[in-house]
Design a protein around this motif. Structure first.
Motif, mmCIF file in Angstrom:
data_model
loop_
_atom_site.group_PDB
_atom_site.id
_atom_site.type_symbol
_atom_site.label_atom_id
_atom_site.label_comp_id
_atom_site.label_asym_id
_atom_site.label_seq_id
_atom_site.Cartn_x
_atom_site.Cartn_y
_atom_site.Cartn_z
ATOM 1 N N VAL A 1 157.386 -15.766 26.424
ATOM 2 C CA VAL A 1 156.629 -17.021 26.450
ATOM 3 C C VAL A 1 157.505 -18.185 26.012
ATOM 4 O O VAL A 1 158.274 -18.073 25.071
ATOM 5 N N ARG A 2 157.342 -19.328 26.717
ATOM 6 C CA ARG A 2 157.994 -20.581 26.320
ATOM 7 C C ARG A 2 156.926 -21.666 26.344
ATOM 8 O O ARG A 2 156.214 -21.809 27.338
ATOM 9 N N ILE A 3 156.829 -22.427 25.257
ATOM 10 C CA ILE A 3 155.834 -23.488 25.144
ATOM 11 C C ILE A 3 156.554 -24.828 25.059
ATOM 12 O O ILE A 3 157.451 -25.011 24.238
ATOM 13 N N GLU B 1 159.671 -30.995 26.116
ATOM 14 C CA GLU B 1 160.396 -30.595 24.905
ATOM 15 C C GLU B 1 159.945 -29.201 24.482
ATOM 16 O O GLU B 1 158.754 -28.955 24.293
ATOM 17 N N LEU B 2 160.897 -28.295 24.334
ATOM 18 C CA LEU B 2 160.591 -26.926 23.933
ATOM 19 C C LEU B 2 160.060 -26.912 22.509
ATOM 20 O O LEU B 2 160.694 -27.425 21.594
ATOM 21 N N VAL B 3 158.871 -26.329 22.330
ATOM 22 C CA VAL B 3 158.218 -26.284 21.024
ATOM 23 C C VAL B 3 158.367 -24.905 20.395
ATOM 24 O O VAL B 3 158.655 -24.784 19.202
ATOM 25 N N LEU C 1 150.544 -29.907 26.585
ATOM 26 C CA LEU C 1 151.290 -28.654 26.383
ATOM 27 C C LEU C 1 151.346 -27.846 27.676
ATOM 28 O O LEU C 1 150.357 -27.740 28.386
ATOM 29 N N LEU C 2 152.512 -27.282 27.942
ATOM 30 C CA LEU C 2 152.680 -26.344 29.051
ATOM 31 C C LEU C 2 153.176 -25.031 28.471
ATOM 32 O O LEU C 2 154.178 -25.007 27.754
ATOM 33 N N THR C 3 152.486 -23.942 28.782
ATOM 34 C CA THR C 3 152.910 -22.619 28.325
ATOM 35 C C THR C 3 153.284 -21.808 29.560
ATOM 36 O O THR C 3 152.504 -21.721 30.523
ATOM 37 N N PHE C 4 154.479 -21.259 29.540
ATOM 38 C CA PHE C 4 154.974 -20.429 30.631
ATOM 39 C C PHE C 4 155.102 -19.011 30.130
ATOM 40 O O PHE C 4 155.789 -18.758 29.141
ATOM 41 N N ARG C 5 154.424 -18.074 30.815
ATOM 42 C CA ARG C 5 154.457 -16.671 30.406
ATOM 43 C C ARG C 5 154.981 -15.840 31.560
ATOM 44 O O ARG C 5 154.473 -15.924 32.689
ATOM 45 N N ILE C 6 156.011 -15.051 31.292
ATOM 46 C CA ILE C 6 156.591 -14.197 32.324
ATOM 47 C C ILE C 6 155.691 -12.984 32.507
ATOM 48 O O ILE C 6 155.436 -12.248 31.550
#
Length: 113
Positions: A52-54, A44-46, A106-111
């Protein structure tokens, strides 16, 4: 009798591998915002911004990282692990780089590129 046991074992093996394949490869979808990096469907997008997408995702763990099935999906989709430092893992595919930070649930995706 041996033939019956063999057929039963083969059917069990086929069923088990089919369930594993389905649960692994159909549980993720490519994210256009993250250069088609696979994201868990149940995440679920927080929070998000341009880089950044968490996501909230129960299987994520800071101690153990992402689950084995997720690692298989990343490799299958051409993403290679480049660098690991603590909870942060950098994956590359061609000229694209994504930093995945795995924390408890939590998963954090950073470009990166």
């Amino acid at each position: 009798m041996k033939r019956k046991m063999f057929l039963l074992f083969a059917a069990f093996l086929l069923l088990t591998s089919g369930i594993f394949y389905y649960a692994t490869f159909f549980s993720y979808h490519p994210s256009k915002e993250l250069s088609n990096f696979p994201i868990p469907k149940k995440a679920e997008l927080v929070a998000e911004n341009y880089f950044v997408r968490i996501y909230s995702w129960t299987p994520a763990s800071e101690e153990y990282g992402i689950p084995f099935g997720y690692e298989l999906v990343l490799k299958f989709n051409g993403w290679e692990e480049q660098e690991r430092e603590g909870a942060s893992v950098i994956y590359t595919k061609g000229d694209k780089e994504i930093d995945v930070i795995c924390q408890t649930q939590l998963l954090t995706f950073r470009i990166m590129k």
